[in-house]
Motif scaffolding. Structure first.
Motif, short mmCIF file in Angstrom:
data_model
loop_
_atom_site.label_atom_id
_atom_site.label_comp_id
_atom_site.label_asym_id
_atom_site.label_seq_id
_atom_site.Cartn_x
_atom_site.Cartn_y
_atom_site.Cartn_z
N ASP A 100 0.84 -1.20 0.07
CA ASP A 100 0.00 -0.11 0.14
C ASP A 100 0.76 1.36 -0.13
OD1 ASP A 100 -2.74 -1.46 2.02
OD2 ASP A 100 -1.94 -1.81 0.25
N SER A 101 0.49 2.22 -0.70
CA SER A 101 1.06 3.48 -0.57
C SER A 101 0.21 4.55 -0.99
CB SER A 101 2.30 3.40 -1.75
OG SER A 101 1.60 3.43 -3.04
N VAL A 102 0.94 5.71 -0.63
CA VAL A 102 0.15 7.04 -0.92
C VAL A 102 1.01 8.13 -1.56
CG1 VAL A 102 -0.91 8.98 0.18
CG2 VAL A 102 -1.37 6.90 1.10
N THR A 103 0.35 8.65 -2.63
CA THR A 103 1.28 9.76 -3.34
C THR A 103 0.36 10.99 -3.41
OG1 THR A 103 2.05 8.22 -4.93
CG2 THR A 103 2.35 10.48 -5.67
N GLN A 104 0.96 12.14 -2.99
CA GLN A 104 0.40 13.39 -2.63
C GLN A 104 1.23 14.40 -3.46
OE1 GLN A 104 0.60 13.69 1.96
NE2 GLN A 104 0.32 15.54 1.06
N MET A 105 0.70 15.54 -3.77
CA MET A 105 1.26 16.51 -4.88
C MET A 105 2.37 17.12 -4.14
SD MET A 105 -1.43 19.44 -4.87
CE MET A 105 -0.53 20.93 -5.55
N GLU A 106 3.40 17.32 -4.88
CA GLU A 106 4.51 17.79 -4.16
C GLU A 106 4.35 19.54 -3.84
OE1 GLU A 106 7.90 15.16 -6.47
OE2 GLU A 106 8.26 17.13 -5.92
N GLY A 107 4.94 19.89 -2.93
CA GLY A 107 4.69 21.32 -2.59
C GLY A 107 6.02 21.93 -3.01
N PRO A 108 6.42 22.87 -2.47
CA PRO A 108 5.29 23.72 -1.60
C PRO A 108 4.32 24.46 -2.53
CG PRO A 108 7.20 25.00 -1.76
CD PRO A 108 7.71 23.78 -2.59
N VAL A 109 3.04 24.84 -1.94
CA VAL A 109 1.99 25.44 -2.33
C VAL A 109 1.82 26.70 -1.63
CG1 VAL A 109 -0.56 25.65 -2.70
CG2 VAL A 109 0.75 23.14 -2.99
N THR A 110 1.80 27.76 -2.66
CA THR A 110 1.73 29.08 -1.98
C THR A 110 0.23 29.83 -2.46
OG1 THR A 110 4.07 29.36 -1.72
CG2 THR A 110 2.99 31.28 -1.71
N LEU A 111 -0.21 30.28 -1.58
CA LEU A 111 -1.80 30.79 -2.29
C LEU A 111 -2.08 32.16 -1.52
CD1 LEU A 111 -4.20 27.80 -2.07
CD2 LEU A 111 -3.01 28.69 -4.14
N SER A 112 -2.86 33.00 -2.29
CA SER A 112 -3.19 34.23 -1.41
C SER A 112 -4.46 33.85 -0.61
CB SER A 112 -3.51 35.36 -2.49
OG SER A 112 -2.53 35.70 -3.12
N GLU A 113 -4.61 34.32 0.51
CA GLU A 113 -5.70 34.52 1.25
C GLU A 113 -6.99 34.36 0.49
OE1 GLU A 113 -6.05 37.19 4.45
OE2 GLU A 113 -6.47 35.48 5.97
N GLU A 114 -8.01 33.67 0.84
CA GLU A 114 -9.54 33.48 -0.08
C GLU A 114 -9.11 32.64 -1.35
OE1 GLU A 114 -11.72 37.30 0.04
OE2 GLU A 114 -11.39 37.49 1.88
N ALA A 115 -8.04 32.18 -1.77
CA ALA A 115 -7.92 31.44 -2.83
C ALA A 115 -8.49 30.14 -2.49
CB ALA A 115 -6.43 31.24 -3.39
N PHE A 116 -8.82 29.29 -3.76
CA PHE A 116 -9.16 27.97 -3.63
C PHE A 116 -8.09 26.89 -3.60
CE2 PHE A 116 -12.51 24.68 -4.15
CZ PHE A 116 -11.84 23.74 -4.85
N LEU A 117 -8.06 26.11 -2.74
CA LEU A 117 -7.16 24.99 -2.49
C LEU A 117 -7.32 23.68 -2.99
CD1 LEU A 117 -4.31 24.10 -1.18
CD2 LEU A 117 -5.66 23.47 0.92
N THR A 118 -6.45 22.77 -3.72
CA THR A 118 -6.73 21.67 -4.04
C THR A 118 -5.33 21.07 -3.69
OG1 THR A 118 -8.34 21.76 -5.63
CG2 THR A 118 -7.20 19.92 -5.70
N ILE A 119 -5.27 20.01 -2.97
CA ILE A 119 -4.15 19.03 -2.68
C ILE A 119 -4.22 17.64 -3.27
CG2 ILE A 119 -2.26 18.15 -1.18
CD1 ILE A 119 -2.68 20.73 0.38
#
Lengths: 121, 109
Positions: free
Chosen positions: B2-21
């Motif tokens: 079993d394994s998990v893969t998640q998107m690499e960061g870093p992620v930088t957003l402005s306040e009130e932006a939409f987030l998807t990871i």
């Protein structure tokens, strides 16, 4: 609910000494506790799985004699880093898995402690 | 295994932006899926979880839906705040617990 504490939160020791870290589930009983190590900006590395009243199961590459784990009760597990060296400096995190029938505690969820930062000089 | 893969960061957003990871997993059975959040200098806190296909976990404005057909559990938030800045870990539990590498999120005012 589901609070896990660790003590100490931060420890600095000299090379060659031993350090004990405690992990307690404060408001629930935990059949199984886990010990993780986390290097800066990296994910958690499972070191060992600890079941109450039995010997811990260590992950491959983790030295049993160096990282002694004792799970003496359903609410307490300890990790002792023996003869610590600078390369053992890390963030150590424990987690606890709730006991079946423990009310609102989910038995498939690990609840994490706040971590212990160990610095070996 | 079993394994998990998640998107690499870093992620930088402005306040009130939409987030998807993004998070995808590989598992032989039917795992439970989790998102944990780690604030600086602290341990991991459970953010949300889902235990079966099509379940949606939600907490503090964050959501993730267990998609068996795409083996995914993407984390979303409609409007991020500065206080959401942290590292987010996707995880699964089958026989044991597996964590993704973590995605560091920074939200700027």
């Amino acid at each position: 609910g589901a609070v896990v504490s660790q003590h100490p939160s931060r420890v600095i020791c000299k090379s060659g000494t031993s350090v004990k870290i405690e992990c307690r589930s404060l408001d629930f009983q935990a059949t199984t506790m886990f010990w993780y190590r986390q290097f800066p900006k990296q994910s958690l590395m499972l070191m060992a799985t600890s079941n109450e009243g039995s010997k811990a199961t260590y992950e491959q590459g983790v030295e049993k004699d160096k990282f002694l784990i004792n799970h003496a009760s359903l609410t307490l597990s300890t990790l002792t880093v023996t003869s610590a060296h600078p390369e053992d400096s890390s963030f150590y995190i424990c987690s606890a898995l709730g006991l079946a029938g423990a009310g609102r505690i989910s038995t498939d969820t690990q609840y994490f402690g706040p971590g212990t930062r160990l610095t070996v000089l | 295994g079993d394994s998990v893969t998640q998107m690499e960061g870093p992620v930088t957003l402005s306040e009130e932006a939409f987030l998807t990871i993004n998070c995808t997993y590989t598992a032989t059975g039917y795992p439970s899926l989790f998102w944990y959040v780690q604030y600086p200098g602290e341990g991991l806190q459970l953010l949300l979880k889902a235990t079966k296909a099509d379940d949606k976990g939600s907490n503090k404005g964050f959501e993730a839906t267990y998609r068996k057909e795409t083996t995914s559990f993407h984390l979303e938030k409609g409007s991020v705040q500065v206080s959401d800045s942290a590292v987010y870990f996707c995880a699964l539990r089958s026989a044991d617990m597996r964590f993704g590498a973590g995605t560091r999120l920074t939200v700027k005012p």
